[in-house]
Design an enzyme around this catalytic site. Structure first.
Site, mmCIF file in Angstrom:
data_model
loop_
_atom_site.group_PDB
_atom_site.id
_atom_site.type_symbol
_atom_site.label_atom_id
_atom_site.label_comp_id
_atom_site.label_asym_id
_atom_site.label_seq_id
_atom_site.Cartn_x
_atom_site.Cartn_y
_atom_site.Cartn_z
ATOM 1 N N PHE A 6 32.173 27.824 -11.772
ATOM 2 C CA PHE A 6 32.273 26.581 -12.550
ATOM 3 C C PHE A 6 33.173 26.863 -13.747
ATOM 4 O O PHE A 6 32.781 27.513 -14.709
ATOM 5 C CB PHE A 6 30.889 26.094 -13.004
ATOM 6 C CG PHE A 6 30.955 24.735 -13.663
ATOM 7 C CD1 PHE A 6 31.454 23.641 -12.968
ATOM 8 C CD2 PHE A 6 30.546 24.551 -14.978
ATOM 9 C CE1 PHE A 6 31.541 22.383 -13.565
ATOM 10 C CE2 PHE A 6 30.617 23.300 -15.578
ATOM 11 C CZ PHE A 6 31.110 22.226 -14.871
ATOM 12 N N ARG B 158 28.605 32.632 -9.934
ATOM 13 C CA ARG B 158 27.276 32.300 -10.450
ATOM 14 C C ARG B 158 26.316 32.095 -9.292
ATOM 15 O O ARG B 158 26.726 31.987 -8.123
ATOM 16 C CB ARG B 158 27.338 31.039 -11.323
ATOM 17 C CG ARG B 158 27.695 29.783 -10.547
ATOM 18 C CD ARG B 158 27.610 28.517 -11.387
ATOM 19 N NE ARG B 158 27.957 27.357 -10.579
ATOM 20 C CZ ARG B 158 27.895 26.092 -11.005
ATOM 21 N NH1 ARG B 158 27.528 25.830 -12.255
ATOM 22 N NH2 ARG B 158 28.205 25.098 -10.205
ATOM 23 N N LYS C 139 0.858 -1.195 0.000
ATOM 24 C CA LYS C 139 0.000 0.000 0.000
ATOM 25 C C LYS C 139 0.888 1.237 0.000
ATOM 26 O O LYS C 139 1.795 1.356 0.835
ATOM 27 C CB LYS C 139 -0.892 -0.022 1.248
ATOM 28 C CG LYS C 139 -2.106 0.872 1.141
ATOM 29 C CD LYS C 139 -3.105 0.411 0.087
ATOM 30 C CE LYS C 139 -4.519 0.330 0.604
ATOM 31 N NZ LYS C 139 -5.395 -0.327 -0.389
ATOM 32 N N HIS D 98 19.171 26.177 -12.799
ATOM 33 C CA HIS D 98 19.885 27.287 -13.450
ATOM 34 C C HIS D 98 19.117 28.604 -13.363
ATOM 35 O O HIS D 98 17.892 28.640 -13.504
ATOM 36 C CB HIS D 98 20.134 26.940 -14.921
ATOM 37 C CG HIS D 98 20.843 25.632 -15.120
ATOM 38 N ND1 HIS D 98 22.083 25.365 -14.587
ATOM 39 C CD2 HIS D 98 20.482 24.504 -15.776
ATOM 40 C CE1 HIS D 98 22.458 24.144 -14.920
ATOM 41 N NE2 HIS D 98 21.497 23.590 -15.638
ATOM 42 N N THR E 214 -3.587 -5.487 0.589
ATOM 43 C CA THR E 214 -3.011 -4.150 0.791
ATOM 44 C C THR E 214 -3.851 -3.357 1.798
ATOM 45 O O THR E 214 -3.322 -2.521 2.518
ATOM 46 C CB THR E 214 -2.868 -3.374 -0.534
ATOM 47 O OG1 THR E 214 -4.143 -3.086 -1.063
ATOM 48 C CG2 THR E 214 -2.043 -4.158 -1.537
HETATM 49 N N1 AZA Z 1 28.660 20.746 -12.391
HETATM 50 C C1 AZA Z 1 28.377 22.005 -11.990
HETATM 51 O O1 AZA Z 1 28.543 22.327 -10.815
HETATM 52 N N2 AZA Z 1 27.897 22.911 -12.873
HETATM 53 C C2 AZA Z 1 27.726 22.572 -14.159
HETATM 54 C C3 AZA Z 1 28.015 21.282 -14.600
HETATM 55 C C4 AZA Z 1 28.503 20.326 -13.691
HETATM 56 O O2 AZA Z 1 28.766 19.149 -14.008
HETATM 57 N N3 AZA Z 1 27.728 21.244 -15.935
HETATM 58 N N4 AZA Z 1 27.287 22.445 -16.273
HETATM 59 N N5 AZA Z 1 27.266 23.257 -15.213
#
Ligand code: AZA
Length: 314
Positions: A160, A178, A11, A258, A58
């Site tokens: 990144f 970012r 369940k 993002h 169940t």
């Molecule tokens: N890891 C990240 O932190 N940022 C990203 C990635 C990734 O693998 N790919 N694009 N941006």
């Protein structure tokens, strides 16, 4: 020819609320769960020969969830999930494995006139505390505890770069600053418990581990100068393993949600030919909103990165 290769049933989405009114002070405690039970065992003939004699219906599983909640403590959820899973494998001779998952929803006590209110609560976040218990007849109980749905964002302190930008399939620009946002899903798997008594003996550890894991996750998220989601989540796993000795493995699954600058290159058909336009805000009185001037961003719903890892003790 064909044969049944695996089967389990149960369940799902059993919603449960329990109030504890026992306190002489009149203070009440409330707990709300969504529970799933799934059973395995000598149940093959129910699929292959319509033999319902081996089925624990169940609905019976649902009634058992309510009854076990009435007769036992429901907190910590690790203990309740273990009690339920253990019940199914001890009560029914044909059931050898029981999986019980519990999702605990937040009800946080209100503070009214500067004091904790005895019986009023509010939902102060969508994140849930989760438990997955598996009881195997004569083998013991395995437990994975976790956090799901904790939405977090940092407006700087994340970069990144360093990936192969010459790769002909790569267009993503490197960034030293970012926005980083994710919805935390993490789990920690406990060393195996020999039986239900062993779970009871260790029950003090479960709330502390959940509090520690939640605090560690947020602490590292906030303080880490993140070079990538991968590296930041690895640090979280390491810290939880260091803080909670009875945990043998930690896992994280993090979407990279993002937030794009409003500067996407658009390809637009003009007089039968494609032309490039930058869809930033400069079309309006030359306003600048990119790079160091970026303040207004476009949050994306999809697609998102999805980063996962498990880290275990050596
Ligand atoms: N890891 C990240 O932190 N940022 C990203 C990635 C990734 O693998 N790919 N694009 N941006």
């Amino acid at each position: 020819m064909s044969q049944l290769s695996y089967a389990k049933y149960g369940k799902d989405n059993v919603r449960l609320y329990k109030v504890q009114r026992d306190s002489p002070t009149g203070v009440q405690d409330v707990t709300e769960f969504t529970v799933c039970s799934m059973l395995e065992g000598d149940i093959e003939t129910s699929y292959t020969h319509a033999d319902n004699s081996v089925i624990v219906p169940t609905d019976t599983q649902k009634q058992t969830i309510y009854l076990m909640a009435k007769q036992n403590p429901v907190t910590p959820p690790e203990l309740f999930a273990s009690i339920l899973a253990n019940h199914f494998v001890t009560e029914y001779k044909q059931i050898h494995v029981a999986h019980v998952s519990v999702v605990q929803h937040r009800w946080t006590r209100m503070s009214i006139d500067g004091k904790p209110h005895p019986h009023s609560f509010y939902r102060d976040g969508d994140d849930t505390r989760i438990v997955e218990a598996t009881a195997r007849e004569s083998e013991g109980i395995t437990l994975r505890s976790g956090i799901k749905g904790l939405l977090v964002l940092k407006s700087t302190g994340s970069a990144f770069y360093g990936y192969d930008t010459s790769d002909k399939y790569t267009i993503l620009p490197e960034t030293k600053d970012r926005i980083l946002s994710t919805e935390i899903e993490c789990g920690w798997t406990w060393k195996k418990f020999d039986n239900l008594d062993a779970v009871k003996t260790e029950q003090q550890a479960f709330d502390k581990a959940w509090n520690d894991a939640r605090a560690i996750t947020m602490d590292i998220f906030a303080k880490d100068e993140s070079p990538s989601v991968q590296n930041t989540m690895y640090k979280m796993c390491q810290k939880i393993l260091a803080e909670v000795p009875m945990v043998q493995e930690v896992d994280y699954t993090l979407p990279n949600k993002h937030y794009f600058e409003i500067s996407e290159l658009e390809y637009v058909m003009v007089l039968g030919n494609f032309a490039n336009f930058y869809e930033d805000l400069s079309w309006f009185e030359g306003i600048t909103n990119t790079g160091k001037d970026a303040e207004v961003y476009a949050p994306q719903t999809d697609p998102n990165g999805l980063i996962h890892c498990k880290v275990q003790r050596k």
